[in-house]
Design a protein around this motif. Structure first.
Motif, PDB file in Angstrom:
ATOM      1  N   TYR A 112       0.829  -1.259  -0.098  1.00  0.00           N
ATOM      2  CA  TYR A 112      -0.115  -0.132  -0.175  1.00  0.00           C
ATOM      3  C   TYR A 112       0.693   1.242   0.150  1.00  0.00           C
ATOM      4  O   TYR A 112       0.676   2.258  -0.748  1.00  0.00           O
ATOM      5  CB  TYR A 112      -1.010  -0.096   1.019  1.00  0.00           C
ATOM      6  CG  TYR A 112      -1.869   1.344   1.260  1.00  0.00           C
ATOM      7  CD1 TYR A 112      -3.225   1.285   0.605  1.00  0.00           C
ATOM      8  CD2 TYR A 112      -1.639   2.342   2.205  1.00  0.00           C
ATOM      9  CE1 TYR A 112      -4.028   2.364   0.702  1.00  0.00           C
ATOM     10  CE2 TYR A 112      -2.552   3.433   2.128  1.00  0.00           C
ATOM     11  CZ  TYR A 112      -3.559   3.393   1.275  1.00  0.00           C
ATOM     12  OH  TYR A 112      -4.145   4.532   1.187  1.00  0.00           O
ATOM     13  N   ALA A 113       2.003   1.306   0.681  1.00  0.00           N
ATOM     14  CA  ALA A 113       2.939   2.418   0.787  1.00  0.00           C
ATOM     15  C   ALA A 113       3.450   2.589  -0.545  1.00  0.00           C
ATOM     16  O   ALA A 113       3.378   3.835  -0.955  1.00  0.00           O
ATOM     17  CB  ALA A 113       3.890   2.079   1.970  1.00  0.00           C
ATOM     18  N   ARG A 150       0.970   4.360  -2.929  1.00  0.00           N
ATOM     19  CA  ARG A 150       0.704   5.728  -2.426  1.00  0.00           C
ATOM     20  C   ARG A 150       1.864   6.538  -3.056  1.00  0.00           C
ATOM     21  O   ARG A 150       1.638   7.644  -3.717  1.00  0.00           O
ATOM     22  CB  ARG A 150       0.732   5.974  -1.014  1.00  0.00           C
ATOM     23  CG  ARG A 150      -0.343   5.335  -0.356  1.00  0.00           C
ATOM     24  CD  ARG A 150      -1.774   5.695  -0.787  1.00  0.00           C
ATOM     25  NE  ARG A 150      -2.226   5.077  -1.685  1.00  0.00           N
ATOM     26  CZ  ARG A 150      -2.896   5.201  -2.661  1.00  0.00           C
ATOM     27  NH1 ARG A 150      -3.349   6.534  -2.721  1.00  0.00           N
ATOM     28  NH2 ARG A 150      -3.386   4.618  -3.543  1.00  0.00           N
ATOM     29  N   LYS A 173      -5.259   0.584   4.669  1.00  0.00           N
ATOM     30  CA  LYS A 173      -5.109   1.939   4.671  1.00  0.00           C
ATOM     31  C   LYS A 173      -5.121   2.798   5.910  1.00  0.00           C
ATOM     32  O   LYS A 173      -4.266   3.481   6.340  1.00  0.00           O
ATOM     33  CB  LYS A 173      -6.343   2.669   3.760  1.00  0.00           C
ATOM     34  CG  LYS A 173      -6.299   4.095   3.703  1.00  0.00           C
ATOM     35  CD  LYS A 173      -7.528   4.527   2.933  1.00  0.00           C
ATOM     36  CE  LYS A 173      -7.568   6.043   2.790  1.00  0.00           C
ATOM     37  NZ  LYS A 173      -8.669   6.484   2.019  1.00  0.00           N
ATOM     38  N   LYS A 174      -5.930   2.147   6.925  1.00  0.00           N
ATOM     39  CA  LYS A 174      -6.015   2.868   8.079  1.00  0.00           C
ATOM     40  C   LYS A 174      -4.742   2.378   9.026  1.00  0.00           C
ATOM     41  O   LYS A 174      -4.158   3.347   9.651  1.00  0.00           O
ATOM     42  CB  LYS A 174      -7.207   2.133   8.897  1.00  0.00           C
ATOM     43  CG  LYS A 174      -7.352   2.410  10.439  1.00  0.00           C
ATOM     44  CD  LYS A 174      -8.114   3.866  10.450  1.00  0.00           C
ATOM     45  CE  LYS A 174      -8.307   4.562  11.816  1.00  0.00           C
ATOM     46  NZ  LYS A 174      -9.143   3.613  12.561  1.00  0.00           N
ATOM     47  N   TYR A 194      -1.902   1.768   7.862  1.00  0.00           N
ATOM     48  CA  TYR A 194      -0.572   2.733   7.298  1.00  0.00           C
ATOM     49  C   TYR A 194      -0.790   4.250   7.460  1.00  0.00           C
ATOM     50  O   TYR A 194       0.287   4.782   7.891  1.00  0.00           O
ATOM     51  CB  TYR A 194      -0.574   2.322   5.552  1.00  0.00           C
ATOM     52  CG  TYR A 194       0.370   3.475   4.859  1.00  0.00           C
ATOM     53  CD1 TYR A 194       1.738   2.941   5.140  1.00  0.00           C
ATOM     54  CD2 TYR A 194       0.112   4.558   4.188  1.00  0.00           C
ATOM     55  CE1 TYR A 194       2.567   3.787   4.613  1.00  0.00           C
ATOM     56  CE2 TYR A 194       1.001   5.200   3.682  1.00  0.00           C
ATOM     57  CZ  TYR A 194       2.303   5.057   4.000  1.00  0.00           C
ATOM     58  OH  TYR A 194       3.519   5.679   3.162  1.00  0.00           O
ATOM     59  N   ASN A 195      -1.841   4.726   7.591  1.00  0.00           N
ATOM     60  CA  ASN A 195      -2.123   6.096   7.687  1.00  0.00           C
ATOM     61  C   ASN A 195      -1.896   6.219   9.458  1.00  0.00           C
ATOM     62  O   ASN A 195      -1.173   7.238   9.642  1.00  0.00           O
ATOM     63  CB  ASN A 195      -3.493   6.600   7.471  1.00  0.00           C
ATOM     64  CG  ASN A 195      -3.632   6.812   5.974  1.00  0.00           C
ATOM     65  OD1 ASN A 195      -2.644   6.760   5.270  1.00  0.00           O
ATOM     66  ND2 ASN A 195      -4.945   6.561   5.573  1.00  0.00           N
ATOM     67  N   THR A 196      -2.079   5.473  10.004  1.00  0.00           N
ATOM     68  CA  THR A 196      -1.956   5.435  11.658  1.00  0.00           C
ATOM     69  C   THR A 196      -0.199   5.336  11.831  1.00  0.00           C
ATOM     70  O   THR A 196       0.156   6.083  12.784  1.00  0.00           O
ATOM     71  CB  THR A 196      -2.363   4.396  12.547  1.00  0.00           C
ATOM     72  OG1 THR A 196      -3.929   4.522  12.263  1.00  0.00           O
ATOM     73  CG2 THR A 196      -2.172   4.431  13.918  1.00  0.00           C
ATOM     74  N   LYS A 246       1.951   6.264  10.039  1.00  0.00           N
ATOM     75  CA  LYS A 246       2.732   7.523   9.282  1.00  0.00           C
ATOM     76  C   LYS A 246       2.923   8.534  10.396  1.00  0.00           C
ATOM     77  O   LYS A 246       3.511   9.355  10.549  1.00  0.00           O
ATOM     78  CB  LYS A 246       2.018   8.046   8.119  1.00  0.00           C
ATOM     79  CG  LYS A 246       2.452   7.113   6.712  1.00  0.00           C
ATOM     80  CD  LYS A 246       2.022   8.099   5.663  1.00  0.00           C
ATOM     81  CE  LYS A 246       0.639   8.531   5.662  1.00  0.00           C
ATOM     82  NZ  LYS A 246       0.191   9.097   4.425  1.00  0.00           N
ATOM     83  N   GLU A 247       1.597   8.559  11.524  1.00  0.00           N
ATOM     84  CA  GLU A 247       1.606   9.567  12.594  1.00  0.00           C
ATOM     85  C   GLU A 247       2.544   9.209  13.671  1.00  0.00           C
ATOM     86  O   GLU A 247       2.356   9.890  14.759  1.00  0.00           O
ATOM     87  CB  GLU A 247       0.252   9.826  12.953  1.00  0.00           C
ATOM     88  CG  GLU A 247      -0.824  10.077  11.611  1.00  0.00           C
ATOM     89  CD  GLU A 247      -0.112  11.666  10.969  1.00  0.00           C
ATOM     90  OE1 GLU A 247       0.444  12.331  11.824  1.00  0.00           O
ATOM     91  OE2 GLU A 247       0.097  11.662   9.743  1.00  0.00           O
ATOM     92  N   LYS A 274       8.164   8.333  12.228  1.00  0.00           N
ATOM     93  CA  LYS A 274       9.018   9.554  11.894  1.00  0.00           C
ATOM     94  C   LYS A 274      10.256   9.596  12.339  1.00  0.00           C
ATOM     95  O   LYS A 274      11.296  10.192  11.191  1.00  0.00           O
ATOM     96  CB  LYS A 274       8.199  10.740  12.379  1.00  0.00           C
ATOM     97  CG  LYS A 274       6.699  10.940  12.006  1.00  0.00           C
ATOM     98  CD  LYS A 274       6.133  12.138  12.713  1.00  0.00           C
ATOM     99  CE  LYS A 274       4.758  11.986  12.404  1.00  0.00           C
ATOM    100  NZ  LYS A 274       4.022  13.288  12.975  1.00  0.00           N
ATOM    101  N   GLU A 315      -5.457  -1.325  17.039  1.00  0.00           N
ATOM    102  CA  GLU A 315      -6.375  -0.928  16.062  1.00  0.00           C
ATOM    103  C   GLU A 315      -7.494  -1.550  16.354  1.00  0.00           C
ATOM    104  O   GLU A 315      -7.603  -2.801  15.949  1.00  0.00           O
ATOM    105  CB  GLU A 315      -5.892  -1.117  14.807  1.00  0.00           C
ATOM    106  CG  GLU A 315      -6.724  -0.791  13.617  1.00  0.00           C
ATOM    107  CD  GLU A 315      -7.447   0.768  13.782  1.00  0.00           C
ATOM    108  OE1 GLU A 315      -8.792   0.819  13.794  1.00  0.00           O
ATOM    109  OE2 GLU A 315      -6.702   1.694  13.989  1.00  0.00           O
TER     110      GLU A 315
END
Length: 315
Positions: free
Chosen positions: A57-58, A61, A116-117, A119-121, A123-124, A129, A157
């Protein structure tokens, strides 16, 4: 491989279902037991596959951003550290994982929203980071971020837990055990393993398979004797007033002490006291411990407990 702790829990669950059902078929329940264990092994592979799906998925994107009509500088020059993660890419190429996926036809198809959920989590997350901004990384740091993806993102999750609960009735309480199996597997991975790293088998050996089968059978066969012991040592408590789950836990503990000569009594007691704390009432650990301590003395005096080899340790 499936741990002895998880085997004990699976036997307890099937034993509870056996006594709760009108259909008292030992063969059917035994089949259910091994199906439950097989499904846990399936979840082990599915968790590896989920990691690979997040990686894919990454990648998608990044590719989609590059193909925008008006891509930004960041779109055209993305940070590719995560999609180049050595451990994730090693898992994607793993022959054993690919073989299991093909033979058992498992996938995360239809669960794009979950991927998707996650991966987006991810990234935060601060750890992600820090990983992405580090001057350099290596195989060890690549593995560390994947472990944290499991423990800090997937494990927390709600949508993931709801999804696996919907996928199989056998997975309600399996995730923690399976996550530990996955992390243990990755701890043993080396970059030089390439695509040939072996994954955990269903059972460590035939002894574990026999342990599952015989523990279930012996708990059933000796039910009356075990109930007598419980009634004898449960002071001021009638059997009908004792939590049914506590009774079954004690049945399994006594069956294990009586039938498995190589397992130390102390190991058995500790295992089932922990299971009582987790799967029965708040005070079950203390209650079960008290009765089993007395039952051990009686069983030894009656010549019911015989230990050999490793089983002689601290008995």
């Amino acid at each position: 491989m499936i741990s002895r702790r998880l085997i004990r829990i699976k036997v307890l669950q099937v034993l509870y279902a056996f006594y709760s059902s009108e259909d008292k078929s030992v063969n059917k329940s035994e089949k259910e037991l091994f199906q439950s264990i097989q499904k846990t092994h399936e979840l082990y592979h599915l968790l590896f596959l989920l990691l690979v799906e997040i990686l894919k998925y990454a990648e998608d994107r990044i590719e989609a951003a590059k193909n925008k009509k008006l891509p930004t500088y960041e779109d055209l020059h993305p940070n590719t550290r995560f999609i180049e993660n050595k451990v994730l890419n090693q898992l994607r190429r793993n022959k054993a994982l690919d073989k299991f996926i093909r033979e058992n036809k498992i996938s995360w198809a239809g669960h794009d929203a979950l991927v998707k959920k996650l991966y987006n989590t991810l990234k935060e997350e601060a750890f992600y980071k820090k990983y992405m901004e580090a001057p350099s990384t290596n195989y060890r740091t690549d593995r560390s971020v994947v472990v944290q993806l499991i423990t800090h993102v997937i494990a927390r999750e709600p949508l993931f837990h709801q999804t696996i609960e919907d996928m199989s009735i056998y997975w309600n309480n399996d995730f923690e055990h399976v996550a530990n199996m996955v992390i243990k597997t990755m701890d043993g991975m080396k970059e030089s393993d390439g695509e040939d790293k072996e994954l955990m088998p269903l059972f460590k050996n035939e002894d574990d398979r026999d342990f599952a089968k015989n523990l279930f059978r012996k708990a059933l066969l000796n039910k009356d004797y075990f109930n007598q012991l419980i009634e004898k040592h449960a002071e001021n408590w009638e059997l009908e007033r004792i939590a049914f789950m506590d009774i079954l836990i004690m049945h399994l503990a006594m069956a294990e002490m009586m039938e498995f000569e190589s397992i130390p009594v102390k190991v058995t007691l500790n295992e089932y006291i922990d299971i009582a704390k987790e799967y029965s009432t708040e005070k079950s650990g203390i209650f079960v411990n008290g009765i089993l301590d007395k039952a051990v003395v009686t069983m030894k005096n009656e010549g019911k407990i015989h230990k050999t080899g490793r089983g002689l340790i601290e008995t």
